[in-house]
Structure formats: structure tokens, C-alpha cells
Design a protein around this motif. Structure first.
Motif, mmCIF file in Angstrom:
data_model
loop_
_atom_site.group_PDB
_atom_site.id
_atom_site.type_symbol
_atom_site.label_atom_id
_atom_site.label_comp_id
_atom_site.label_asym_id
_atom_site.label_seq_id
_atom_site.Cartn_x
_atom_site.Cartn_y
_atom_site.Cartn_z
ATOM 1 N N LEU A 1 16.490 34.405 -1.138
ATOM 2 C CA LEU A 1 17.016 33.049 -1.182
ATOM 3 C C LEU A 1 17.067 32.404 0.198
ATOM 4 O O LEU A 1 17.229 33.096 1.202
ATOM 5 C CB LEU A 1 18.429 33.057 -1.774
ATOM 6 C CG LEU A 1 18.577 33.692 -3.165
ATOM 7 C CD1 LEU A 1 20.042 33.756 -3.557
ATOM 8 C CD2 LEU A 1 17.785 32.893 -4.197
ATOM 9 N N SER A 2 16.972 31.081 0.225
ATOM 10 C CA SER A 2 17.010 30.342 1.492
ATOM 11 C C SER A 2 18.309 30.613 2.246
ATOM 12 O O SER A 2 18.298 30.798 3.470
ATOM 13 C CB SER A 2 16.865 28.836 1.239
ATOM 14 O OG SER A 2 17.856 28.379 0.321
ATOM 15 N N ILE B 1 7.869 23.696 -6.721
ATOM 16 C CA ILE B 1 8.714 22.498 -6.611
ATOM 17 C C ILE B 1 8.202 21.310 -7.429
ATOM 18 O O ILE B 1 8.856 20.274 -7.490
ATOM 19 C CB ILE B 1 8.869 22.068 -5.132
ATOM 20 C CG1 ILE B 1 7.489 21.817 -4.492
ATOM 21 C CG2 ILE B 1 9.659 23.095 -4.343
ATOM 22 C CD1 ILE B 1 7.547 21.245 -3.092
ATOM 23 N N ASN C 1 8.324 29.581 -4.632
ATOM 24 C CA ASN C 1 8.223 28.302 -3.919
ATOM 25 C C ASN C 1 7.562 27.222 -4.782
ATOM 26 O O ASN C 1 6.655 26.517 -4.338
ATOM 27 C CB ASN C 1 7.471 28.474 -2.590
ATOM 28 C CG ASN C 1 7.661 27.285 -1.664
ATOM 29 O OD1 ASN C 1 8.678 26.602 -1.719
ATOM 30 N ND2 ASN C 1 6.666 27.001 -0.842
ATOM 31 N N GLU D 1 16.539 31.861 -8.337
ATOM 32 C CA GLU D 1 15.938 32.786 -7.358
ATOM 33 C C GLU D 1 14.417 32.832 -7.512
ATOM 34 O O GLU D 1 13.675 32.805 -6.523
ATOM 35 C CB GLU D 1 16.528 34.189 -7.535
ATOM 36 C CG GLU D 1 16.027 35.176 -6.489
ATOM 37 C CD GLU D 1 16.739 36.518 -6.556
ATOM 38 O OE1 GLU D 1 16.397 37.386 -5.744
ATOM 39 O OE2 GLU D 1 17.630 36.696 -7.410
ATOM 40 N N ALA E 1 15.342 23.107 -1.983
ATOM 41 C CA ALA E 1 13.909 23.092 -1.654
ATOM 42 C C ALA E 1 13.704 22.028 -0.580
ATOM 43 O O ALA E 1 13.831 20.830 -0.855
ATOM 44 C CB ALA E 1 13.085 22.773 -2.894
ATOM 45 N N HIS E 2 13.418 22.470 0.624
ATOM 46 C CA HIS E 2 13.337 21.533 1.755
ATOM 47 C C HIS E 2 12.161 20.567 1.640
ATOM 48 O O HIS E 2 12.167 19.507 2.266
ATOM 49 C CB HIS E 2 13.287 22.313 3.072
ATOM 50 C CG HIS E 2 14.555 23.071 3.358
ATOM 51 N ND1 HIS E 2 15.736 22.446 3.688
ATOM 52 C CD2 HIS E 2 14.836 24.407 3.303
ATOM 53 C CE1 HIS E 2 16.693 23.355 3.853
ATOM 54 N NE2 HIS E 2 16.172 24.553 3.621
ATOM 55 N N THR F 1 12.430 30.551 -8.559
ATOM 56 C CA THR F 1 11.878 29.302 -8.041
ATOM 57 C C THR F 1 11.696 29.385 -6.530
ATOM 58 O O THR F 1 10.665 28.973 -5.989
ATOM 59 C CB THR F 1 12.806 28.114 -8.388
ATOM 60 O OG1 THR F 1 13.029 28.095 -9.793
ATOM 61 C CG2 THR F 1 12.203 26.786 -7.952
ATOM 62 N N GLN F 2 12.718 29.933 -5.855
ATOM 63 C CA GLN F 2 12.633 30.053 -4.391
ATOM 64 C C GLN F 2 11.601 31.090 -3.964
ATOM 65 O O GLN F 2 10.852 30.865 -3.015
ATOM 66 C CB GLN F 2 14.008 30.403 -3.821
ATOM 67 C CG GLN F 2 14.980 29.238 -3.911
ATOM 68 C CD GLN F 2 15.965 29.209 -2.762
ATOM 69 O OE1 GLN F 2 16.697 30.165 -2.532
ATOM 70 N NE2 GLN F 2 16.004 28.106 -2.049
ATOM 71 N N ARG G 1 21.327 26.381 -2.626
ATOM 72 C CA ARG G 1 19.918 26.797 -2.584
ATOM 73 C C ARG G 1 19.058 25.552 -2.803
ATOM 74 O O ARG G 1 19.071 24.981 -3.895
ATOM 75 C CB ARG G 1 19.624 27.808 -3.674
ATOM 76 C CG ARG G 1 20.561 28.999 -3.714
ATOM 77 C CD ARG G 1 20.133 29.844 -4.879
ATOM 78 N NE ARG G 1 21.071 30.874 -5.255
ATOM 79 C CZ ARG G 1 20.903 31.658 -6.306
ATOM 80 N NH1 ARG G 1 19.834 31.500 -7.086
ATOM 81 N NH2 ARG G 1 21.780 32.592 -6.601
ATOM 82 N N SER H 1 21.210 23.854 -8.303
ATOM 83 C CA SER H 1 20.963 24.881 -7.301
ATOM 84 C C SER H 1 19.795 25.716 -7.805
ATOM 85 O O SER H 1 19.770 26.107 -8.977
ATOM 86 C CB SER H 1 22.209 25.762 -7.120
ATOM 87 O OG SER H 1 22.022 26.711 -6.096
ATOM 88 N N LEU H 2 18.815 25.971 -6.956
ATOM 89 C CA LEU H 2 17.559 26.583 -7.386
ATOM 90 C C LEU H 2 17.726 28.015 -7.895
ATOM 91 O O LEU H 2 18.523 28.796 -7.355
ATOM 92 C CB LEU H 2 16.545 26.602 -6.231
ATOM 93 C CG LEU H 2 15.665 25.356 -6.076
ATOM 94 C CD1 LEU H 2 16.495 24.122 -5.749
ATOM 95 C CD2 LEU H 2 14.607 25.579 -5.010
#
Length: 334
Positions: A193-194, A133, A131, A125, A153-154, A127-128, A151, A122-123
């Protein structure tokens, strides 16, 4: 430590026969299997996992990276991963990123050197927010599959397990609107977060569809005093009669703050929060919760990774598994 070679020598059979007997091969007779196992037990023989993994090019170990070990939800997901993985003979190595991008990268580097067959994570915070990846893409390009949960990464092509965050808050807000609540607020500590963004969008959609008023949103940062922020928010917005909380702490504090201000829950104000069963006991009255089924998320993540490692399905297409949340009504709503 006793070796296969030593067992074979004492039993006057080949090393291959000992190995097959210990693995219950049908090629070996029952009497031989019995003799081999009895001697192995006598000497407390344990297979050399390092040698076995080198031979098979598999470690039967999964790397798990979670952002916060103190987070009750993440701890329960970890429990679900470990329980499911053990069913298939896999061990897990867990690293904590502590919401740090660099720590997350270091954990991937540390375990990608042959220690594990793949990752569940799970990513962080950071990292999100940034962004970033590339470290995930690099790991996958090394032949190490990744399954992301909660969480995610799309933009990373990998299997994912998520909950219906948007629908969950949309339906929770609609539930409060059916109670004839006129001023429902959304409180969140997850803005970076996402999952936090999706939950806010679900709330806003329900409010805007109702055409009654503009959304009332409180976003709390990590450095903020959560209790003071919510108290100040309630004092400033005295007409609030409903709260949808994106996290368990906000839901618990919202109820306790309302009671401190002399409001009756749920007569004057209703509160719903993303929380577990045990979290709901921290309030009087008991919090109505959106359950995310953390153990199920963990089990699904482990299944997806193990299926990919064993290529059981033969699929190469990545999958996203959506675990449905459940609204558990309690005493904080009508």
C-alpha cells in the motif's frame, strides 16, 4: 402514502403553496405554514425522495467505498463521513471492496447509475498493487466527483485527504533515536500500500541520517503468521532495542513478543505503532501510538465532496488535505 396533491386539495391551496410551506419559504404566511405542517404530521407525510432527486437531478446521497469493514481505522473514518454528511442533509451508501479490484469496480458501476452524487473512497490493496486507475477516471468523466482518503491514487485528478505518513514515522524514529536506541527496527504488514511505503521511507530517512547502522525491516505478508514472523525476527535480531510499527497489530504483537522473550518494555526495548487509543489498551505496558485522527479524516473528506457538489468555493482546482498525526506517548517508550 399521502401526496402533496392530496394535502393541497384538503387545504384548498396550490401544490406549490404546500411545498413551500413544508420548506419554510418566506413567501408563505405563518398561519398557512402552521396549517400545512399540522396536516402533514397528521397524515405522517414523507417527501418522495426518488421523485425529488429526479426533479433536482440530485440524490443527496454519497457513495462510500472502503476496503475492509473490520479495520478499526476505516470504520472510524466511515463514522466521521456519515456524521459530517448528515449535517448537510446527505445520506451515505457504503460498499466494501474487501481489498478486491473487481469488487471496487463493481461498486462504482453499481452506484454510478444515478444512485449517488459522488464518491468517497479508499483504494483496495489489489488496486494499488496493480496500479489500475481507469475506473476512477471514467467515473469522474461521468460527472461524479471522487474524494480519496488514506490510500490514494496520485495519478487521478481528484480531491484527497491523507495523513503525514512519511513525517509521522520519521518523527517517531527520531524520537527513539533521542532515547539513545541503537538498533531500531521497522515492522509492517502494509508493504503493498502507498501508506506502507511512505511510512517505511520516513523510518529509513531518520535511520540513514543518523549514520549509525543499516535499516532493519520486517515486511509481513497477508498469508504469513504475524506472531511467528515477529517472534522469529526478534530471535534472529537480538540487538533490537526499538520498534516502529506501521500498523496497530504489529505494534501490539511486538510488545507482547518482547515480554515473552523476557525483555523489559521500555527499559530494554521501546515500541511505537500506528494505532488508536483503544488499540493501546491491548498491551502491558500501554503502547505509545501515532494517532491518525480517523474521524477528522472522514469529516474532511465529506466536506471536500459536499463543497464540490455544491460548488461553494467556485474552485475547479483539486485539493489535497493533509491531516497531521499526533504522537501520544505512553508506557512503551521512555
Amino acid at each position: 402514502m399521502v401526496t402533496l396533491k392530496q394535502l393541497a386539495k384538503e387545504l384548498n391551496v396550490s401544490i406549490s403553496t404546500v411545498s413551500k410551506a413544508l420548506n419554510n419559504s418566506e413567501e408563505i404566511g405563518e398561519e398557512t405554514v402552521k396549517r400545512v405542517k399540522e396536516l402533514a404530521e397528521l397524515y405522517n407525510y414523507k417527501p418522495n425522495k426518488v421523485a425529488l432527486s429526479l426533479k433536482q437531478s440530485k440524490t443527496k446521497t454519497i457513495g462510500v467505498i472502503i476496503p475492509d469493514i473490520l479495520n478499526h481505522f476505516l470504520a472510524k473514518v466511515l463514522f466521521g463521513i456519515e456524521r459530517e454528511a448528515s449535517k448537510y442533509g446527505y445520506n451515505i451508501i457504503t460498499c466494501i471492496s474487501n481489498e478486491s479490484l473487481e469488487q471496487e469496480k463493481e461498486s462504482l458501476r453499481l452506484l454510478a447509475n444515478g444512485s449517488v452524487d459522488g464518491f468517497i473512497l479508499s483504494l483496495a490493496e489489489e488496486t494499488q498493487v496493480k496500479n489500475e486507475i481507469e475506473h476512477f477516471k471514467k467515473t469522474i468523466s461521468q460527472g461524479l466527483p471522487i474524494v480519496m482518503f488514506d490510500r490514494v491514487a496520485h495519478d487521478v485528478l481528484c480531491d484527497k485527504v491523507i495523513v503525514d505518513d512519511f513525517d509521522a514515522t520519521y518523527n517517531a524514529t527520531k524520537n527513539l533515536l533521542l532515547e539513545k536506541r541503537k538498533n531500531i527496527a521497522f515492522i509492517s504488514t502494509l508493504d503493498g500500500l502507498s501508506v506502507g511505503k511512505l511510512r517505511e521511507r520516513g523510518y529509513k530517512k531518520a535511520i540513514l541520517e543518523n549514520n549509525a547502522y543499516e535499516p532493519i525491516v520486517l515486511k509481513i505478508k497477508k498469508k504469513d503468521d504475524q506472531q511467528k514472523k515477529i517472534m522469529s525476527f526478534f530471535k534472529k535480531n537480538t540487538t533490537i532495542d526499538g520498534v516502529v510499527a506501521a500498523d496497530s497489530a504489529s505494534g501490539i504483537i511486538a510488545i507482547n513478543t518482547a515480554v515473552k522473550l523476557g525483555l523489559k518494555v521500555p527499559k530494554n526495548i521501546s515500541v511505537i505503532g500506528f494505532a488508536s487509543k483503544s488499540d493501546s489498551y491491548h498491551t502491558i505496558p500501554k503502547l505509545t501510538t501515532i494517532r491518525q485522527h480517523a474521524k477528522e479524516i472522514g469529516a474532511n473528506a465529506a466536506q471536500l465532496l459536499i463543497n464540490r457538489l455544491q460548488n461553494k468555493s467556485g474552485d475547479i482546482d483539486v485539493k489535497t488535505k493533509i491531516v497531521k498525526t499526533t504522537l501520544i506517548k505512553s508506557k512503551s517508550t521512555l
